[in-house]
Design an enzyme around this catalytic site. Structure first.
Site, PDB file in Angstrom:
ATOM      1  N   PRO A  24      35.867  53.602  39.077  1.00 55.67           N
ATOM      2  CA  PRO A  24      35.952  54.008  40.475  1.00 55.67           C
ATOM      3  C   PRO A  24      37.047  53.318  41.278  1.00 55.67           C
ATOM      4  CG  PRO A  24      34.187  52.425  40.218  1.00 55.67           C
ATOM      5  CD  PRO A  24      34.752  52.660  38.847  1.00 55.67           C
ATOM      6  N   HIS A 186      37.196  49.234  44.862  1.00 57.51           N
ATOM      7  CA  HIS A 186      36.200  50.244  44.494  1.00 57.51           C
ATOM      8  C   HIS A 186      36.200  51.316  45.582  1.00 57.51           C
ATOM      9  CE1 HIS A 186      32.344  52.128  43.695  1.00 57.51           C
ATOM     10  NE2 HIS A 186      32.123  51.345  42.647  1.00 57.51           N
ATOM     11  N   HIS A 187      36.424  52.571  45.181  1.00 56.26           N
ATOM     12  CA  HIS A 187      36.587  53.633  46.169  1.00 56.26           C
ATOM     13  C   HIS A 187      35.282  53.967  46.884  1.00 56.26           C
ATOM     14  CE1 HIS A 187      38.818  56.511  48.281  1.00 56.26           C
ATOM     15  NE2 HIS A 187      39.390  57.172  47.297  1.00 56.26           N
ATOM     16  N   GLY A 188      34.148  53.540  46.328  1.00 53.55           N
ATOM     17  CA  GLY A 188      32.891  53.751  47.028  1.00 53.55           C
ATOM     18  C   GLY A 188      32.719  52.820  48.206  1.00 53.55           C
TER      19      GLY A 188
END
Length: 208
Positions: A24, A186-188
């Site tokens: 991610p 982390h793209h979240g």
């Protein structure tokens, strides 16, 4: 430290979407001008590495999203994050290091220099990533070359959430120095706008 209520979090869908991915992480590579920072570090007898590393840590701690971590099934916002960096040795190997963040450069640098000496007098990887506190941020420097792209190793763990920042050798153009910077997260937990905020604040710190 604050536990994020994921159910009511504005990033709930983003977090769930990207957390399903094996890798991610996302990021970009750019440059910051470091002419003034380099001159100021040298005028005061400081290591340029220590000087810009501290400026990076100040910038990181100004962006809330870069202080978010995934701990078990929770997302936690830490009050501050500390530093980690690879440190090179005379034999061509490197070791991992950990140092506490302080907004005060002198305090930060004292801890950093102590850690550098410790790593340079050790062997192997040095401190284990398994024992590092999760509220740190990874830095590494490639002092031999500039770069316009970068590839990090990954274990494809969707809960791997510690941002990664890499610096290269500065370029000189038109009498100005430009430091390459790669930043990943982390793209979240963070989007492009948050990484851009880090770069903006990093540049502002270097210009002070």
């Amino acid at each position: 430290m604050k536990v994020i209520d994921i159910a009511s979090w504005k990033r709930k869908e983003h977090f769930e979407f990207f957390s399903k991915m094996k890798s991610p992480y996302f990021g970009f590579t750019t440059e910051v001008e470091c002419t003034k920072a380099y001159e100021k570090a040298k005028e005061n007898g400081h290591s340029f590495f220590a000087y810009y590393l501290h400026k990076s840590m100040v910038a990181v701690n100004s962006v809330e999203e870069l202080k978010l971590r995934i701990v078990g099934d929770q997302v936690i916002l830490y009050d501050e994050v500390h530093g980690g960096s690879t440190i090179g040795r005379a034999d061509g190997t490197f070791g991992f290091s950990f140092f506490h963040y302080s907004e005060d450069f002198e305090t930060f640098n004292q801890g950093l220099q102590k850690e550098i000496k410790s790593v340079q007098n050790s062997t192997g990887l040095g401190i284990s990533n398994d024992v590092l506190p999760i509220n740190h941020i990874r830095h590494t420097t490639i002092p031999w070359n500039s770069f316009s792209a970068l590839l990090h190793p990954t274990n494809f763990d969707p809960k791997e959430c510690i941002p990664k920042i890499t610096f290269g050798k500065f370029n000189i153009r038109d009498g100005k120095k430009f430091l390459p910077v790669s930043v990943e997260a982390h793209h979240g937990l963070a989007d492009g706008i948050h990484l851009a905020k880090y770069i903006e604040e990093f540049q502002r710190q270097l210009d002070m």
